[in-house]
Design a protein around this motif. Sequence first.
Motif, PDB file in Angstrom:
ATOM      1  N   TRP A 201      86.203   3.546  56.487  1.00 55.33           N
ATOM      2  CA  TRP A 201      85.400   4.177  55.726  1.00 55.33           C
ATOM      3  C   TRP A 201      85.483   5.970  55.651  1.00 55.33           C
ATOM      4  CZ3 TRP A 201      82.704   1.134  52.471  1.00 55.33           C
ATOM      5  CH2 TRP A 201      82.586  -0.272  52.735  1.00 55.33           C
ATOM      6  N   ALA A 236      93.438   6.221  49.880  1.00 54.85           N
ATOM      7  CA  ALA A 236      93.213   5.271  49.041  1.00 54.85           C
ATOM      8  C   ALA A 236      93.873   3.948  49.114  1.00 54.85           C
ATOM      9  CB  ALA A 236      92.884   5.717  47.390  1.00 54.85           C
ATOM     10  N   TRP A 239      93.355   2.091  51.803  1.00 56.05           N
ATOM     11  CA  TRP A 239      92.187   1.086  51.881  1.00 56.05           C
ATOM     12  C   TRP A 239      92.121   0.203  50.721  1.00 56.05           C
ATOM     13  CZ3 TRP A 239      88.524   6.024  52.266  1.00 56.05           C
ATOM     14  CH2 TRP A 239      88.331   6.503  53.623  1.00 56.05           C
ATOM     15  N   VAL A 241      92.328   0.968  47.478  1.00 53.45           N
ATOM     16  CA  VAL A 241      91.321   1.354  46.221  1.00 53.45           C
ATOM     17  C   VAL A 241      92.087   2.299  45.232  1.00 53.45           C
ATOM     18  CG1 VAL A 241      89.308   0.667  47.584  1.00 53.45           C
ATOM     19  CG2 VAL A 241      90.284   3.286  47.753  1.00 53.45           C
ATOM     20  N   GLY A 245      87.389   5.159  44.090  1.00 48.11           N
ATOM     21  CA  GLY A 245      86.950   4.423  45.575  1.00 48.11           C
ATOM     22  C   GLY A 245      87.103   5.323  46.506  1.00 48.11           C
ATOM     23  N   VAL A 246      87.584   6.608  46.429  1.00 47.13           N
ATOM     24  CA  VAL A 246      87.314   7.937  47.620  1.00 47.13           C
ATOM     25  C   VAL A 246      86.647   9.077  47.008  1.00 47.13           C
ATOM     26  CG1 VAL A 246      89.464   6.789  48.753  1.00 47.13           C
ATOM     27  CG2 VAL A 246      89.626   8.626  46.851  1.00 47.13           C
ATOM     28  N   THR A 266      85.849  10.025  52.462  1.00 50.73           N
ATOM     29  CA  THR A 266      84.681   8.936  52.535  1.00 50.73           C
ATOM     30  C   THR A 266      85.289   8.075  51.533  1.00 50.73           C
ATOM     31  OG1 THR A 266      83.207  10.025  51.535  1.00 50.73           O
ATOM     32  CG2 THR A 266      83.304  10.180  53.738  1.00 50.73           C
ATOM     33  N   ARG A 267      84.891   6.719  51.809  1.00 51.44           N
ATOM     34  CA  ARG A 267      85.044   5.457  50.862  1.00 51.44           C
ATOM     35  C   ARG A 267      83.578   5.460  50.232  1.00 51.44           C
ATOM     36  NH1 ARG A 267      87.887  -0.002  52.803  1.00 51.44           N
ATOM     37  NH2 ARG A 267      88.023  -1.280  50.864  1.00 51.44           N
TER      38      ARG A 267
END
Length: 269
Positions: A201, A236, A239, A241, A245-246, A266-267
């Motif tokens: 996260w 990203a 993760w 995403v 998403g970030v 952060t996510r």
Amino acid sequence: MDAAGEFLPFHSGRIVVIPGGRPHAFRVDFAPEALTARGVLARISECFASNDTPILSLHVTGRPGEPFWAFIACEPPDSKAVERIRECLAKTPYVKGVEHSPPVIEGVAVDAWGFPPLLGGIRAVIFREPVLREFLLYGWRHMGTGFGYILYHTFFDSGAAMHREFYSRLARRREDQARLLEHVFRLTGYGVLEVAEFTDWRFAARVYDSVECKHLGEIEEAESMMIRGLLAGFVAASWGVGREGVEPRETKCIKRGDPYCEFVITRRV
């Protein structure tokens, strides 16, 4: 001493300059077996040492499935030594061929054979820092924050692609990808990166001697968008995403007098 002071500068261009000298260059092509053979470079070095010729630069290039060869710059005492070196190299085990290039101009030897330069198996373009400085200053002065958005989105895509095509293929663990990122980031000249945190996260990192932010001080609205985008794209992709998403932030910056730039990503839920 900050983190940037712990490293040594290196010359990435295959150009050797000896003012008033006569540097020469050799190309040595190896058989694929030389990649794992023992003592090959020792035999190569002896060809130069036995002819009273110092090696000024040595770059070995190749990996399985690619041409395996070496660029060697040296300063032989005379033309006879050049021929003796060539003959010695040609007789060395695992050597398939040898080519020679005299100085292109007085005091300068260059790699006459290498192209294109590669980074992670992909063609790279190398340019000097003053070019980047003028690019950044011109863009921010004439386009303002719109230029910053272009930088962010362009480098976001680049960082994501590098994760997919390079980092994730060489390392599976997130910690190993982060360590590899630190080294590649530094060796490609962006700055000295220290990843402090990388979880599912949150990502946090410091950048010392940022090649971007060091040139933005005279433009009030300018901020790091190139490096921020590069790191955000990398994170990203890790993760799984996209852009939305970030949430990347630069919480410290050398432009504001901080000793380093700090990025926190952060996510988004």
